[in-house]
Scaffold this active site. Sequence first.
Site, short mmCIF file in Angstrom:
data_model
loop_
_atom_site.label_atom_id
_atom_site.label_comp_id
_atom_site.label_asym_id
_atom_site.label_seq_id
_atom_site.Cartn_x
_atom_site.Cartn_y
_atom_site.Cartn_z
N ASP A 275 -11.54 -61.56 89.74
CA ASP A 275 -12.33 -61.97 90.90
C ASP A 275 -12.65 -63.46 90.90
OD1 ASP A 275 -13.70 -61.07 93.27
OD2 ASP A 275 -15.59 -61.48 92.25
N HIS B 270 -10.83 -69.25 91.36
CA HIS B 270 -11.75 -70.39 91.44
C HIS B 270 -11.74 -71.26 90.18
CE1 HIS B 270 -13.00 -68.35 94.95
NE2 HIS B 270 -13.78 -67.48 94.37
#
Length: 487
Positions: free
Chosen positions: A236, A241
């Site tokens: 996730d 990121h």
Amino acid sequence: MVARVIPVDPFDLVVFGGTGDLARRKLLPALYHRMLGGQALPDSRIIAAARSDLDAGSFRHRVKEALRDHAAPEKLDPERLAAFLTTLDYVRVDAQGEDGWDSLFDRLKDSERMRVFYLSVAPQFFGPISERLATSGCRTPDTRLVVEKPLGRDLESARALNRQLATIFEERQIYRIDHYLGKETVQNLMALRFANALFEPIWNARHVDHVQITVAERVGVGGRGNYYDRNGALRDMMQNHLLQLLCLIAMEPPAHFEPDAVRDEKLKVLRSLKPLVGLGNVVRGQYRGINGEADYLEDVENPGSRTESFVAIKVEIANWRWNGTPFYLRTGKRLRARMSEIAVVFKDAPHSIFPESAGGTHPNVLAIRLQPDEGITLRLTIKEPGPGGMRLCEVPLDMTFAETLGAQGLSIPDAYERLVMDVIRGDQTLFMRDDEVEAAWRWIDPIIASAETTSERPQPYDSYSSGPEDALMLMHRDGRRWRALAA
Ligand code: NAD
């Protein structure tokens, strides 16, 4: 100082999933703010396409409510809000069936404007929607397609998705969003590195002791328990990121600030990551409720879950610039503070000329803060003010963007404002290319495989702490420590 705003040409933006959470909280407020800023013109059209049976009037009403909740309150001018709402339309479309596609085509067919299809829907719809965009005639040669994460759940599925999209769109038409890259500080990182002569000579293993990248959240998995438990922090957050931030910190200077030049350099970083064998440099954790709050396992309603809500990794980059400088990455939920930052910790001064009574020097730290309070801080050692002789102390040179830019009459746009305007302008610099996404999965897949097959459970950590004990040890054993988690 006045922000320079160059208006974009009128466009047709179709938001699949226009009634969903992301559209309501981020996308539509971002478009409203850009219209207020004079960048997106009122004669553009925003067409929401979703499953609910709504007409344009009731959709506009919903958006008005959403803007009340999520747009900047000082910007809710009734007249301008009304002008924004007139640009909105709604079409009921079934992503997987035949319903609604003719109506969407009718809305678009006479328009010469540039088209963007923003897929703010679950990833299983990316393929079917793209195919129907082609068969229904909605796709034009100038159409742009925006897709949100998750972009696959491993290398194989990411490849399959890339291949599927590539049968319908050219790579130059596909915009894979990672909203972290739209943050002002992240872009400033590139300006800081490549527009100042100061940093480049010391941006390497000779001068940088280590780099820390932290994305910490205070919230738990909330209502997304089921989704989160199928993914975990590695999929996730880490795969996208954190690795993207790592690329921007570690990449070589691109020859031009031009999409493929930047993305080529980011790709080289991903390809230089040393493969991790086993979980020796990886710590996984699961939060434990305190004061009556639920544990991770209760939140996801899966008592046997081995999915991590926290992960820390020591990463090494095998190239000339970074050989010997570790990058420590950590991300997790229910941590002490909501804080995202990149900290470049420089080596100590080679020799201290000061007596012991001066108190010693401190390593310089360049901290690039993404949230809260976007800004950049450089910690320096100076003389303690006053007549007490030579005593050294550490002070921050602080540039909080809201304060610095606010004083000049500028405001920091939300990441989505920047990114949506980039799509409309046709600038792919801050979007991930197919090979970047695949390289990130290629590196992280073996870590996920080890995590899924190990007999060791993720280590419990108390909610609102700094994470599992072993994560502290990951740094301690190298004689280093994490920066404090503080908002
Ligand atoms: P959501 O569940 O709130 O909304 C889903 C939308 O899809 C709704 O508008 C719904 O009507 C539409 N939809 C569902 N089935 C459909 C069908 N068969 N045909 C047409 N439309 C259909 O989801 P969300 O939170 O808005 O997330 C959308 C996407 O963005 C997901 O891929 C998610 O992973 C990603 N994302 C969301 C966030 C966030 O903060 N919400 C952040 C990053 C990425």
